[in-house]
Design an enzyme around this catalytic site. Structure first.
Site, PDB file in Angstrom:
ATOM      1  N   ALA C  18      -8.916  31.908 -34.854  1.00 14.44           N
ATOM      2  CA  ALA C  18      -9.239  31.566 -33.476  1.00 14.44           C
ATOM      3  C   ALA C  18     -10.403  32.454 -33.081  1.00 14.44           C
ATOM      4  CB  ALA C  18      -8.064  31.855 -32.568  1.00 14.44           C
ATOM      5  N   CYS C  19     -11.126  32.133 -32.020  1.00 11.91           N
ATOM      6  CA  CYS C  19     -12.392  32.831 -31.863  1.00 11.91           C
ATOM      7  C   CYS C  19     -12.973  32.734 -30.474  1.00 11.91           C
ATOM      8  CB  CYS C  19     -13.427  32.219 -32.795  1.00 11.91           C
ATOM      9  SG  CYS C  19     -12.872  32.151 -34.471  1.00 11.91           S
ATOM     10  N   SER C  20     -14.017  33.533 -30.301  1.00 15.77           N
ATOM     11  CA  SER C  20     -14.891  33.355 -29.153  1.00 15.77           C
ATOM     12  C   SER C  20     -16.255  32.895 -29.651  1.00 15.77           C
ATOM     13  CB  SER C  20     -15.033  34.673 -28.395  1.00 15.77           C
ATOM     14  OG  SER C  20     -15.474  35.690 -29.264  1.00 15.77           O
ATOM     15  N   ARG C  47     -10.572  37.591 -27.462  1.00 14.87           N
ATOM     16  CA  ARG C  47     -10.407  36.377 -28.257  1.00 14.87           C
ATOM     17  C   ARG C  47     -10.572  36.646 -29.748  1.00 14.87           C
ATOM     18  NH1 ARG C  47     -10.741  31.741 -24.821  1.00 14.87           N
ATOM     19  NH2 ARG C  47     -10.819  30.472 -26.702  1.00 14.87           N
ATOM     20  N   HIS C 186     -20.414  34.983 -32.493  1.00 17.53           N
ATOM     21  CA  HIS C 186     -19.030  34.659 -32.828  1.00 17.53           C
ATOM     22  C   HIS C 186     -18.184  35.908 -32.911  1.00 17.53           C
ATOM     23  CE1 HIS C 186     -15.724  33.213 -35.509  1.00 17.53           C
ATOM     24  NE2 HIS C 186     -15.904  32.112 -34.823  1.00 17.53           N
TER      25      HIS C 186
END
Lengths: 243, 501, 369
Positions: C18-20, C47, C186
């Site tokens: 999961a990420c920003s 995040r 990212h």
């Protein structure tokens, strides 16, 4: 002291912000949070009436599990506003993101503009608890998905309704929609009717509140055409299984 | 000659419950039950019972129970009752053992050694009841790429004919003559209702059913029964039948007794003659001959229909399939070891061919290695028993599956293996005008449609669990499968990793 | 890259994360520094989990605009020697140097980082054949060479990434010293790997980069389809199928970006009949032909290449994306708060629909300097 506390929260982590909020909640009636940029869970663990004004963009899960406070957002909000909220009020002077009022079981949410996906998903009601959501503009797909209770009012003040799968899986509650919507946009579990006198009363009350919060003309909005969307069945999937 | 065969089943009748209504006498087409006028009682001849359970199900008082006859041979793992009785039969007749339905031997069923994945935390499972879940599949040859008219968003590529099916399950070939017209009509109506296809089998299609053409796959087999221009025109898909999983390398033989007036008219042969399908197609002795017939059919229908080629799953299916695609087949139908039949030599049925799971995995892998997988759809047949089998087949690489035994079971078949006798008590595998009335096409279509609906719903549940909302995202997605209890070699062929890895 | 198994000992098919995400582009081509991008991605710290951060920058190397800029990480000096021999045999190395870095708390065990500006032997006219040539060599190094990994291979662009929070990675790579007209960023939250440098985002091939938030549940299908076209997924990140799919559809099949996104996140079958006839024909054909490239499962991606930045979410929008606009500036972000932090007075901010591509393009391509 006017009972208002102002806190500049720029750069504060949400843990710190919420800790300060908890601490201050006992001494003030109103707390203004300045320079909010993405801090999550604001208002979550405060179980008493308190006015929280947010300047900036609050983070996800604003007012989740909230029980009592009023939150006024002076700007846009993100995803998960009023997640599983119990009571209180969130007023957003802008738009909000996805899963607005997810599983809310009480309280009220007013959004001046539009909202993202799956607004009002799985809202429920029980005994005296009946969550209410009012959206000024329109919503994206899956509005009122799985809805099991409460009132969703969408005023359609901006662009026309383009959401698809509206009320899909709906089995309780009521969804009022102002403006045109086509049959293919609706979930198959949804019926459409003209609002009756009782419905009109609910709509009028909420529209007047909405206009009071956001400074708009209620008569202009009330003169529009409203539809009532309701669940066709209490058990939409009653004949799905073989035993 | 005195037969040494013991009865296979015993009929138990509860005298307290039997009301001597003679229902069982009327229901049994094998003559097991008879009414004894003098005693005012029903008698049963156990040795005639095939274990089809027709009498038991239709007995109004539940007085009848059919049980397997106890086998009193001395226990012997080598000389099983089956081996002994087969020898007895052949000693008494001097003939090839004939049987019906599919292979009943305990070959490993790979479906039961494959388990599926589900989403937890890192991606949401999707609830198919409320969210869209797409099962539509297009059968037919796909180009490698799509081209647009220069500088526009207008489609330039002209695709070969594509046929939509709304659920990835088709009814496999069941020929008219082998099964009754009512069965054909049930299949046609259910396929139409569910937006899928039924396959005529190799006996043509009764003119009454031509109206179901848009949901019909018309088979062209070695006997060319009922094949004429109108038949080709009527169909949505054409299928060249090379082989059948129940009897790879063997032709067909519909006995004259089953060639009724209507069957004769449909097959375009004289009434009462045997309808013989040669083992090979005598215009196909090689892969280039197959190309010739594929293109003859395309010419005959002005390139409006995909052409499928059906083969039995055999040792070198992968190489054959590659040749078939290059010969112009738009669909490859693979029929595995457990595919069924109306009649086949028992020794062939039980010993020839390979399991469909292995054939499918090998063919899909080979076509991908050669970069031509998209040029043909793959339909697999032979032993699909449930929606889980369907999902596993698609994850291994199939576009869709054929079901036939499952469809017959939906119509009442109890897999008693008497199809070749023409005496099917359930009125399915027979052309006897009285027995065939036992399948009401209205009710038959309902039962079949229910089955497809139920399986489709289950497929949606499984897809949603895996976090995908379109069946095409499962196709060939072997990462959604894991093996339990297979050898390294088996996992290698299947392209599947062991559970826990 | 055999060293990958050292870095990712579990050998998973794909690493779920999961990420920003953050993307920022100046469509007039004006270049700007990393400040806003780093501030924005850092504000979404929660995040990610410190196991991966990265940035892609376009308009990065105007002085070597005609060269392929290869950013390579090495786990050993021997690997560097081996790869340099391979580069010398296949390319003309115009210039090379160690990628400048600074010691940064939290960044441990960095690989050796080197950049090479190379021309395809003898000619650098940018023929399409050059791209395929470079692609092949990159694949060769990444699949064949011990302890070496090419993590950036486009022209006038570069990727900077590693194991750490994005702000640590930015500091480590001294990103404030660079300028570009398009930045993507990212922050990563891998669930099942120790986070190896090569597995961080952006994922790159030629000048395509992808930053990705989500899980591609159709990965197995996508991957096996792409393998038929010569793409080998060896990175153990599902993101690479996005990059390869875009490369196949956009560069090799010549489809416009608007059409590419309709392959990746196509309309539902039930909605196609509601479209104008010409679009119906196109969307039907796209789904028929490219059904195996449908990206299924929850995702948001920001895809970028020379002069273009594209934001896209899955068709039932299971992951977030917010768009901000201010003059020539286009912002894409997982959260609006990150955009507001660096640009409080946006002209417009909105949330696109699932499957609706947001495409930012340079007004004048040639104007990039």
């Amino acid at each position: 002291m006017d009972g208002t506390l102002r806190i500049d929260v720029k750069g504060l982590h949400y843990k710190e912000l919420n800790a300060r909020l908890r601490e201050a909640a006992n001494g003030y009636h109103r707390i203004d949070l300045l320079n909010v940029f993405g801090q999550r869970y604001i208002g979550t663990d405060i179980r008493r009436p308190l006015e929280i004004h947010i300047y900036g963009v609050p983070g996800n899960d604003l007012g989740s599990f909230m029980d009592g406070p009023s939150i006024i957002v002076h700007g846009n909000a993100q995803d998960g506003v009023g997640n599983t909220m119990n009571s209180g009020e969130v007023i957003v002077h802008g738009h909000a993101g996805d899963i607005l009022a997810l599983s809310a079981r009480g309280g009220r949410v007013f959004v001046r503009d539009g909202v993202g996906y799956r607004a009002g998903i799985h809202m429920k009601e029980y005994q005296g608890k009946r969550p209410t959501v009012v959206i000024g503009d329109t919503a994206q797909d899956f509005l009122g998905e799985y809805m099991g209770g409460g009132v969703l009012l969408v005023l359609g003040l901006g662009e026309r309704h383009h959401a698809r799968f509206v009320g899909t899986g709906m089995h309780g509650g009521v969804l009022y929609l102002r403006g045109e919507v086509e049959a293919h946009q609706l979930g198959k579990e949804v019926g459409v009717a003209q609002p009756d006198e009782n419905d009109r009363k609910v709509i009028e009350g909420l529209v007047r509140d909405y206009c009071r919060y956001f400074g708009k003309d209620p008569e202009a909005i009330l003169s529009g055409e409203f539809r009532k969307l309701f669940p066709l069945h209490l058990r939409p999937y009653g004949n799905l299984y073989a035993y | 000659m005195k037969t040494y065969l013991p009865p296979r089943f015993v009929v138990e009748r509860d005298p307290d419950r039997c009301i001597t209504c003679k229902g069982c006498v009327a229901q049994c087409s094998f003559g097991v039950h008879s009414y004894d006028r003098e005693e005012d009682a029903i008698r049963s001849q156990d040795e005639l019972c095939v274990g089809c359970h027709r009498c038991a199900i239709f007995c109004p008082t539940g007085a009848i129970r059919i049980k397997r006859a106890p086998q009193d041979y001395r226990p012997n793992a080598n000389w099983t009752p089956e081996a002994i009785e087969d020898i007895i039969k052949q000693a008494e007749t001097g003939g090839i053992l004939l049987t019906g339905m599919g292979n009943d031997k305990p070959y490993r069923i790979y479906w039961d050694h494959l388990v599926l994945n589900a989403s937890q935390v890192t991606n949401p499972s999707i609830d198919p009841l409320r969210e869209p879940m797409e099962l539509r599949t297009y059968l037919g040859r796909k180009p490698d790429r799509v081209e647009l008219e220069t500088g526009t968003l207008k489609l330039k590529t002209r695709l070969a004919p594509q046929v939509a099916i709304e659920t990835p399950i088709l009814f496999s070939a069941l020929s008219y003559g082998a099964v009754s017209l009512n069965v054909h009509e049930s299949l046609a109506r259910a396929a139409t209702e569910l937006g899928t296809l039924f396959n005529t089998g190799e006996g043509g299609l009764h003119s009454k059913l031509y109206k179901y053409g848009p949901n019909t796959i018309a088979q062209v087999a070695s006997g060319r029964f009922g094949v004429h221009p109108a038949y080709l025109q009527m169909a949505r898909v054409l299928e060249i039948k090379i082989g059948q999983g129940a009897k790879p390398g063997i032709g067909g033989h519909l006995p004259g007794e089953k060639v009724s007036e209507d069957v004769a008219a449909t097959r375009m042969i004289p009434r009462g003659t045997d309808a013989l399908s040669p083992a090979p197609q005598h215009d196909i002795y090689s892969i280039e001959d197959l190309a010739q017939l594929v293109h003859a059919l395309k010419e005959a229908t002005n390139y409006t229909k995909p052409v499928s080629v059906k083969i039995a799953a055999v040792h070198n299916s992968a190489a054959i399939a590659s040749g078939m695609v290059r010969a112009g087949a738009d669909i490859i139908a693979l029929d595995g070891l457990r595919g069924a039949t109306g009649a086949a030599p028992k020794v062939i049925r039980d010993n020839v061919g390979i399991p469909i799971e292995m054939a499918l995995a090998a063919v899909d892998t080979r076509l991908r290695q050669e970069g031509i997988r998209q040029q043909a759809s793959i339909i697999v047949a032979g032993g699909i028993r449930s929606s889980a089998d369907v999902v596993k087949a698609i994850a291994l690489g199939a576009d869709a599956v054929y079901i036939a035994t499952a469809a017959l079971i939906a119509l009442g078949c109890t897999v008693c293996q008497q199809c070749h006798t023409g005496k099917c008590a359930w009125g399915i595998c027979t052309t006897d005008p009285i027995l065939s009335k036992r399948v009401n096409p209205e009710i038959g279509a309902r039962r079949l449609a229910n089955l497809l609906r139920a399986w489709s719903l289950e497929i949606k549940e499984m897809l949603g669990g895996m976090g995908v909302n379109a069946i095409e995202s499962l196709r060939g997605n072997r990462l959604h499968l894991r093996a339990v209890g297979l050898t390294t070699e088996e996992m290698e062929v299947l392209g599947v990793r062991p559970a826990g890895s | 890259m055999k060293g990958m198994s050292y870095n990712n000992p579990y050998g998973d098919d794909k690493v779920i994360s999961a990420c920003s995400l953050f993307g920022m582009m100046d469509t007039s081509g004006r270049r700007f520094s990393s400040g806003d991008v780093v501030a924005a991605i850092s504000s979404m710290h929660d995040r990610s989990n410190g196991l991966g951060g990265g940035f892609a920058v376009y308009g990065l190397y105007p002085e070597y605009a005609q060269c392929y800029a290869l950013h390579i990480m090495f786990l050993s000096r021997e690997a560097r020697g081996e790869v340099e021999a391979l580069l010398r045999a296949n390319f003309r190395i115009v210039f090379d140097e160690e990628v400048p870095t600074r010691e940064t708390p939290g960044i441990v065990d960095p690989p050796i980082l080197w950049r090479y500006f190379v021309e395809v032997n003898g000619c650098s006219l940018g023929t399409p054949g050059d791209d395929d040539y470079v692609l092949e060599k990159v694949m060769k190094i990444n699949t064949g060479c011990e302890d070496a990994f090419v993590f950036s291979s486009g022209k006038n662009m570069g990727v900077f990434k590693g194991a750490g929070y994005p702000e640590q990675i930015a500091n480590y790579f001294r990103l404030e010293e660079y300028q570009g007209y398009l930045w993507t960023a990212h922050g990563r939250f891998p669930t099942n790997s120790p986070g190896w440098w090569g597995g961080a985002h952006p994922f790159n091939i030629l000048d395509w980069t992808v930053v990705h938030n989500g899980e591609i549940s159709s990965y197995g299908t996508n991957r096996r389809y792409l393998e038929m076209f010569g793409y080998h997924c060896t990175m153990q990140t599902d993101t690479e199928v996005v990059a390869y799919a875009v490369d196949l559809l956009r560069r090799r099949h010549g489809l416009p970006m608007e059409v590419v996104t309709r392959v990746l996140a196509p309309p539902l079958w039930e909605h196609i009949p509601l479209l104008p006839p010409e679009e119906q024909a196109l969307d039907t054909a796209l789904r028929q032909v490219y059904s195996s490239l449908l990206l299924n499962g929850p995702f948001t991606v920001i895809i970028a290449h020379q002069g273009e930045m594209i934001g896209l979410t899955d068709r039932i929008r299971l992951r977030p994306l917010t768009v901000g606009e201010k003059g020539d500036r286009l912002y894409l972000s997982s959260e609006e708060s990150a955009i507001r932090l660096v640009c409080p007075d946006l002209d417009r901010t909105y949330i696109p629909r699932g499957g609706e591509p947001i495409i930012g393009r340079l007004a004048v391509q040639a104007g990039v300097r």
